[in-house]
Design a protein around this motif. Structure first.
Motif, PDB file in Angstrom:
ATOM      1  N   SER A   1      -7.955   1.714   0.416  1.00  0.00           N
ATOM      2  CA  SER A   1      -8.119   1.233  -0.961  1.00  0.00           C
ATOM      3  C   SER A   1      -9.539   0.738  -1.238  1.00  0.00           C
TER       4      SER A   1
ATOM      5  N   ALA B   1      -4.209  -0.037   4.357  1.00  0.00           N
ATOM      6  CA  ALA B   1      -4.305  -0.600   3.006  1.00  0.00           C
ATOM      7  C   ALA B   1      -5.727  -1.037   2.697  1.00  0.00           C
TER       8      ALA B   1
ATOM      9  N   TYR C   1       2.070   1.784  -3.491  1.00  0.00           N
ATOM     10  CA  TYR C   1       1.045   2.341  -4.385  1.00  0.00           C
ATOM     11  C   TYR C   1       0.838   3.832  -4.122  1.00  0.00           C
TER      12      TYR C   1
ATOM     13  N   LEU D   1      -7.026  -3.427  -2.315  1.00  0.00           N
ATOM     14  CA  LEU D   1      -6.101  -4.376  -1.702  1.00  0.00           C
ATOM     15  C   LEU D   1      -6.880  -5.280  -0.756  1.00  0.00           C
TER      16      LEU D   1
ATOM     17  N   TRP E   1       0.827  -1.207   0.000  1.00  0.00           N
ATOM     18  CA  TRP E   1       0.000   0.000   0.000  1.00  0.00           C
ATOM     19  C   TRP E   1       0.864   1.260   0.000  1.00  0.00           C
TER      20      TRP E   1
END
Length: 169
Positions: free
Chosen positions: A99, A95, A38, A49, A35
């Motif tokens: 996400s 994460a 990203y 995720l 994460w």
């Protein structure tokens, strides 16, 4: 685990249209690192995720509900590498939440089945911890939480020789 952030860089470069990434979770370090990676990639919308963990060690499941203390009882999973009674990297919670992801719990037999499938069908011998991510994907696919048309990456961490009991199974 800054080095593991590069997994996100590689995925973003090679597969910029991923809709989901399935990651095995023990202490949360790999998921948190992906994460963070990203978040460092410019001009890309990160995928969802999905943290996949054994049901016998629900550290991330508890973490997303705000319970960050070590598990109150014994770890009951036999999946080596994921037998971690505490979430060490709270970035794993970020994460999932940031996400729009989720946590999928699988039982040990599902991980072993995924490991066997990878070996027989793909010629990949991964440890049960890595196969746990595939078990989570298969669970979501069967439950309709993900479509066969989605572009998904499954992180198969760890070589099978790390858990030689898996050969006997």
């Amino acid at each position: 685990m800054v080095g593991a952030e590069t997994i996100a860089f590689e995925l973003a470069e090679q597969h910029p249209d991923l809709t989901a990434v399935y990651v095995p979770v023990g202490g949360g370090g790999l998921l948190g690192s992906i994460w963070r990676g990203y978040r460092r990639v410019p001009l890309i919308s990160p995928p969802v995720l999905v943290g996949v963990q054994p049901a016998g060690c629900p550290t991330l499941s508890r973490g997303v509900t705000g319970e960050l203390e070590p598990l109150p009882g014994p770890v009951t999973t036999t999946i080596s590498g994921l037998q971690v009674p505490v979430l060490f990297d709270y970035g794993a919670v970020d994460a999932v939440e940031d996400s729009g992801g989720r946590v999928v719990e699988v039982d040990d037999a599902q991980a072993w089945d995924a490991q066997r499938l990878l070996a027989q069908e793909e010629g990949l011998f991964v440890e049960p911890a890595g196969a746990t991510a595939l078990a989570g994907y298969r669970t979501d696919l069967a439950a309709g939480r993900i479509s066969p048309d989605d572009e998904v990456a499954v992180i198969l961490s760890g070589a099978g020789h790390k858990d030689l009991d898996a050969v006997d199974r």
